[in-house]
Motif scaffolding. Structure first.
Motif, PDB file in Angstrom:
ATOM      1  N   ARG A  68      -0.244   7.787   2.385  1.00  0.00           N
ATOM      2  CA  ARG A  68      -1.332   8.708   2.026  1.00  0.00           C
ATOM      3  C   ARG A  68      -0.900   9.744   0.995  1.00  0.00           C
ATOM      4  O   ARG A  68      -1.612  10.014   0.029  1.00  0.00           O
ATOM      5  CB  ARG A  68      -1.826   9.410   3.292  1.00  0.00           C
ATOM      6  N   TRP A  69       0.271  10.334   1.181  1.00  0.00           N
ATOM      7  CA  TRP A  69       0.708  11.398   0.282  1.00  0.00           C
ATOM      8  C   TRP A  69       1.028  10.887  -1.128  1.00  0.00           C
ATOM      9  O   TRP A  69       1.109  11.668  -2.073  1.00  0.00           O
ATOM     10  CB  TRP A  69       1.925  12.117   0.857  1.00  0.00           C
ATOM     11  N   PRO A 102       0.835  -1.209   0.000  1.00  0.00           N
ATOM     12  CA  PRO A 102       0.000   0.000   0.000  1.00  0.00           C
ATOM     13  C   PRO A 102       0.870   1.258   0.000  1.00  0.00           C
ATOM     14  O   PRO A 102       1.883   1.324   0.701  1.00  0.00           O
ATOM     15  CB  PRO A 102      -0.795  -0.118   1.309  1.00  0.00           C
ATOM     16  N   LEU A 103       0.457   2.238  -0.782  1.00  0.00           N
ATOM     17  CA  LEU A 103       1.191   3.494  -0.829  1.00  0.00           C
ATOM     18  C   LEU A 103       0.830   4.360   0.371  1.00  0.00           C
ATOM     19  O   LEU A 103      -0.302   4.313   0.855  1.00  0.00           O
ATOM     20  CB  LEU A 103       0.862   4.255  -2.120  1.00  0.00           C
ATOM     21  N   LYS A 131      -0.810   8.361  -2.658  1.00  0.00           N
ATOM     22  CA  LYS A 131      -1.988   7.700  -3.236  1.00  0.00           C
ATOM     23  C   LYS A 131      -2.250   8.111  -4.690  1.00  0.00           C
ATOM     24  O   LYS A 131      -2.628   7.267  -5.519  1.00  0.00           O
ATOM     25  CB  LYS A 131      -3.220   7.989  -2.377  1.00  0.00           C
ATOM     26  N   GLU A 189      -0.876   5.865  -7.681  1.00  0.00           N
ATOM     27  CA  GLU A 189      -1.231   4.454  -7.839  1.00  0.00           C
ATOM     28  C   GLU A 189      -1.290   4.041  -9.296  1.00  0.00           C
ATOM     29  O   GLU A 189      -0.795   2.975  -9.697  1.00  0.00           O
ATOM     30  CB  GLU A 189      -2.570   4.168  -7.164  1.00  0.00           C
TER      31      GLU A 189
END
Length: 350
Positions: free
Chosen positions: A229-230, A226-227, A232, A235
């Protein structure tokens, strides 16, 4: 095959001798334990043809350095970059006693050189004196108070997003130019690391992790994990890059058509030539590393995030990217927008 073995065929027999000593080796396969043992005994008795050096001299310290674990632990490319300067020091000052040198002598030697070779020679002097301390030839390093010369070079320029788009439009998915580009642009790796990167670097946690050849630091790049938050919004870019990079079937991601790993110089030249073909000037493979790390800072990633992704050995190196991003935010309105958001949040708390 074992080194220093002379092989002479006599009819249907293969006679083996230890070349430096002339000792006849057993008529056995070279992998046989008895053959290896006989070869090892011969190796241990071969004469040392290295000429004798006066003890305590710079030349002796250089020889000891090259035989040391410190030198052998340096990468081959880094050894190569220092070898010319090490040989210059040995040729010019080899007969001098290492114990008699002072800071003023080293400064005088460096003053004869341009800034970049002077800095490289300073690294060599420091390695020499570090070895001399290990050998108990000196008590203190006379280079301790000498600082590197500032070259004020901007280094490799970062790619702009417009240049990234132009390159991708020119080189479609599946071309070697595009595969190499996407690997460098996503990972932010140096060419020396990207050239040998493979699926073996991808862990079960979805991180592509590799130890950098230049610094020895670990870099961690989100591959399927998962990436944060900053990141995202990246993707889609990551998925496209991953598909393009993984399209090959070789062991390394960037194997040539002949099934060989690309050389560092070859990979660097591939990107530079492809950029010129796309009418993009002054951009290099290393500029893609700056592009990715700058993008992390501009997206809101912390200095620690840059340090982890880029494999930096110190936080100060990573903070340079966040400082640059903050300066841009001052004139683009991003900082004011964030201040407005914070003000609203504070009003709500009252």
């Amino acid at each position: 095959m074992l080194p220093n073995v002379q092989r002479i065929r006599r009819g249907d027999r293969l006679l083996c001798y230890h070349r430096p000593t002339g000792i006849r080796l057993p008529d056995l396969p070279e992998t046989h334990p008895e053959f290896v043992a006989a070869w090892a005994r011969a190796e241990s008795t071969k004469p040392d043809h290295a000429f004798k050096l006066a003890p305590g001299t710079i030349a002796q310290a250089v020889r000891n350095l090259r035989a040391s674990t410190r030198w052998k632990n340096l990468t081959k490319s880094y050894q190569g970059s220092l070898r010319f300067h090490l040989e210059r020091i040995e040729n010019d000052h080899g007969a001098l006693p290492v114990k008699g040198l002072r800071e003023k002598h080293i400064v005088t030697d460096l003053a004869k050189l341009d800034p970049n070779p002077a800095n490289a020679s300073l690294k060599c002097w420091r390695l020499i004196f570090a070895q001399a301390k290990i050998d108990n030839a000196i008590d203190a390093d006379p280079t301790a108070g000498i600082k590197k010369i500032s070259t004020k070079s901007p280094g490799h320029a970062s790619w702009s997003q417009a240049e990234i788009d132009i390159y991708r439009a020119r080189w479609p998915a599946g071309t070697p130019q595009r595969i190499a580009f996407e690997l460098l642009a996503w990972t932010g790796a140096r060419v020396s690391d990207a050239a040998v990167m493979s699926r073996a670097h991808i862990g079960s946690d979805g991180l592509l992790t590799f130890r950098q050849q230049k610094t020895g630091g670990l870099a961690h790049v989100p591959w399927t994990s998962p990436l944060p938050r900053w990141a995202k919004p990246w993707e889609g870019e990551r998925a496209a890059a991953r598909e393009i990079i993984s399209s090959g079937t070789g062991f390394t991601f960037l194997e040539t058509a002949q099934g060989k790993a690309r050389t560092v110089k070859g990979l660097s030249n591939l990107i530079s030539a492809a950029a010129i073909e796309a009418k993009i000037t002054g951009r290099s493979a290393h500029g893609l590393r700056k592009y990715r790390l700058s993008a992390i800072a501009e997206a809101g990633g912390s200095a620690h995030a840059i340090m982890s992704w880029g494999g930096h050995s110190s936080l100060s190196e990573a903070e340079a990217y966040t400082r640059a991003a903050n300066r841009r935010a001052v004139v683009t309105g991003e900082e004011q927008e964030q201040n407005d958001v914070n003000a609203v949040r504070n009003d709500c708390k009252r």
